[in-house]
Design an enzyme around this catalytic site. Structure first.
Site, PDB file in Angstrom:
ATOM      1  N   GLU A  60       0.812  -1.222   0.000  1.00 28.25           N
ATOM      2  CA  GLU A  60       0.000   0.000   0.000  1.00 28.25           C
ATOM      3  C   GLU A  60       0.845   1.271   0.000  1.00 28.25           C
ATOM      4  OE1 GLU A  60      -0.698  -2.627   1.855  1.00 28.25           O
ATOM      5  OE2 GLU A  60      -2.756  -3.191   1.374  1.00 28.25           O
ATOM      6  N   HIS A 129     -12.175  -4.595   8.908  1.00 27.30           N
ATOM      7  CA  HIS A 129     -12.689  -4.423   7.544  1.00 27.30           C
ATOM      8  C   HIS A 129     -14.028  -3.685   7.554  1.00 27.30           C
ATOM      9  CE1 HIS A 129      -9.763  -7.577   6.768  1.00 27.30           C
ATOM     10  NE2 HIS A 129      -9.981  -7.511   5.481  1.00 27.30           N
TER      11      HIS A 129
END
Lengths: 326, 322
Positions: A60, A129
């Site tokens: 990322e 999440h």
């Protein structure tokens, strides 16, 4: 006009922008093999090639850092970070680089990058999440923050985000991917910073965004049955937010309720409440109220997770109480 | 190597040295208000690498970035104004030393966050590839960066996409105030880069000719489309991590020995051996150039208050006056 899902609408927007401007490209995890985690890139790699729809390693920091480098050197990257929770791995590159390069180099470069990082509770996805991180990004000078709630908005706002010369944090909601709606395929970009008034009402203004738009819209029906009416406003862009539309509405209704799925404490609702309070305190009929998530991670088990989902009934009950107490 | 080419690099090194000494003085007497990370002792690396670059090539740097900017051709007058926070500085006085950038010469910025310039560099290389341009990118970073995750991500990234980027690790032996060797496992940056398949070589970073020749070789490969490469250049940071760090944690004897490796002296001896005369080596009026830059910077006005609120963003920027 065509009916399509929120995911398909986003894909259409990106596809149209990539045809229109060859400098636009996309990068992130799983874009080619499965067309993105929700199919929101399906078919684009086949159409535009592996270079312009780039499958990346799970890196990322470099997905984001490379996008910044590519943006300051003449391209317009669309970054897919998969989940807002993973976007946190790229926070440094977003906050210290994307948001600051134009300023600290005094305009020698702009950073036209779209940073897609889906937010929100998704069935059974639990603590890592399910987060809604919009308030974190709104706090950072240099960033534009967008949170579309319908297929039509996802189409028009993604186009606008891609054409923006500012870095745009683009927050789709995970549970909205399969939702359907009418989209005008030939439509150009929507204007960033412009809210949408969904309903006209007299008793209370309800300001919301993202998935909570639909919850608040449903709450309006309950209120109507009780003989009350609410003006529901979907901000769509959180920074800059449509202060004028909100103030105008609250001036008329005298009451404001802000509803968001994100943790209530320090949420963006607090900023709206404070701004409205400062501007309109003489005209308010009662205190501004906020509905938001508890200051707790999102749990896994269904009955626990449900405690974190705001319902139309909660919204209408809060609004009713506000009307009755003043 | 033709002596004239080396002479040009010697001039660049002199200019960097003189600029950095002047910046140090200006920091200590209070004319520069923020941190200044001097490049003294590392001049041969920027000079040797950048001598192989075209004006259109890009470089990305880190917090010790003045030398890279000068070697890439940035104007020292505008740089000095930036250090003093003045109107007309490379960043209008809004960036300062740690954010020196000059996009007009392909210098994509010094960077206050260790290793972040490296991920930006691989992205710049990706843009070069997407736009089918004839450029390469050089990413300068210090030995302190070798333990940051994004650096290793960027190595992998550059290799899998075959990007035109040269990584240059400037090993001045200290990660801020601590010996890098004490905090780094394994066999070092060359071994780490090679484990990704990146062609990597070490060089004596006090020897500008050696740096130049290695960079020339690797850059030729990169320009041919053979993907990334890495240079590990060893040198010695003469001063502390920044100007307000005395570097007292270093062993005085080892420090004295290291100073003897002065890259400028080394280059000078080489040029004299090649038959050049002292007048040729000292004929660039470097001191005057730097003094002029400093004088002009001091005379330049401070940025207007409204400048604090420009170049934030197109949409939703803070307004002035409030």
């Amino acid at each position: 006009m065509a009916e399509m899902t929120y995911a398909e609408a986003a894909k259409l927007a990106l596809q149209q922008e990539m045809v229109r401007d060859t400098r636009v490209w996309a990068l992130g995890e799983d874009l080619g093999s499965i067309g993105g985690i929700a199919g929101q890139y399906r078919g684009l790699q086949a159409q535009f090639g592996r270079e312009r729809v780039l499958d990346t390693p799970i890196s990322e920091s470099t997905i984001m850092g490379a996008a910044v480098g590519a943006a300051i050197c003449g391209t317009r990257p669309v970054v897919e970070l998969r989940y807002a929770d993973f976007g946190l791995c790229a926070t440094d590159e977003i906050v210290n680089q994307a948001a600051k390069i134009r300023y600290m180099f005094n305009g020698q470069a702009r950073v036209p990058v779209v940073i897609r990082q889906p937010i929100g509770i998704q069935k059974g996805c639990a603590a890592q999440h399910s987060q809604s991180t919009e308030a974190w990004w709104v706090h950072v000078p240099g960033l534009v923050v967008v949170a579309p709630a319908t297929p039509a908005d996802n189409h028009g706002l993604l186009k606008a985000a891609i054409r923006s010369d500012d870095p745009v944090i683009y927050l789709e909601h995970k549970e909205l991917w399969p939702t359907r709606g009418e989209v005008d395929e030939s439509r150009g970009p929507l204007r960033l910073g412009q809210a949408e008034r969904l309903t006209d009402g007299n008793d209370v203004t309800i300001v919301t965004w993202s998935k909570m738009r639909h919850v608040c819209f449903a709450s309006q029906k309950i209120l109507n049955e009780k003989g009350m009416s609410a003006e529901v406003i979907d901000l769509r862009t959180l920074w800059p937010w449509d202060r004028d539309m909100v103030l105008q509405s609250v001036r008329r209704t005298g009451r404001l309720l802000v509803v968001h799925e994100a943790v209530r404490v320090g949420g963006f609702g607090a900023e709206i409440a404070a701004e409205v309070g400062e501007a309109l305190w003489r005209e308010l009929k009662g205190p501004v109220r906020r509905l938001g998530g508890p200051r707790s991670p999102v749990p896994y088990a269904e009955p626990l997770e449900n405690l974190f989902r705001i319902t139309p009934e909660q919204v209408s009950n809060t609004a009713t109480k506000m009307v009755k107490e003043s | 190597m033709p002596p004239q080419r080396t002479l040009q690099m010697y001039r660049t090194m002199q200019l960097i040295r003189s600029f950095e000494e002047a910046a140090g003085t200006a920091f200590h007497d209070g004319r520069i208000r923020g941190p200044v990370h001097q490049y003294v002792g590392q001049e041969a690396i920027a000079a040797g690498v950048c001598a192989n670059l075209k004006p259109t090539d890009y470089i990305a740097s880190y917090h010790r970035g003045h030398g890279h900017a000068i070697a890439k051709g940035a104007d020292i007058g505008r740089m000095m104004k930036e250090l003093l926070g003045r109107e007309g500085g490379t960043c209008g006085g809004k960036g300062g030393s740690m954010h020196i950038a000059d996009f007009s010469v392909g210098m994509l910025g010094a960077n206050g966050v260790v290793a972040d310039g490296v991920t930006i560099a691989v992205g710049a290389a990706q843009a070069v590839k997407l736009l089918r341009q004839d450029r390469i990118v050089v990413a300068f970073f210090g030995d302190g960066a070798v333990n940051r995750g994004p650096l290793l991500e960027a190595f992998n990234w550059a290799m899998i996409y075959g990007l035109p980027v040269l990584f240059v690790c400037e090993d001045n032996q200290y990660a801020a105030t601590v010996r890098t060797a004490d905090l780094t496992a394994g066999e070092g940056i060359v071994a780490r880069a090679r484990s990704f398949g990146i062609p990597s070589e070490s060089v004596d970073g006090n020897d500008v000719v050696a740096v130049h020749d290695l960079a020339e070789k690797l850059i030729a490969k990169i320009r041919r489309g053979e993907g990334p490469a890495l240079i590990h250049a060893t040198a010695y940071r003469w001063y502390g991590h920044f100007a307000h760090d005395s570097g007292a944690y270093r062993d005085p004897e080892a420090h004295r020995r290291a100073l003897a490796g002065d890259p400028l002296e080394r280059c000078r001896s080489w040029l004299l051996e090649q038959g050049m005369k002292d007048e040729e080596l000292d004929g660039f009026a470097i001191q005057e150039l730097v003094e002029k830059a400093l004088k002009e910077a001091e005379a330049a006005p401070m940025p207007a208050p409204r400048e604090a609120f420009t170049e934030i963003q197109d949409l939703g920027a803070e307004a002035w006056p409030r």
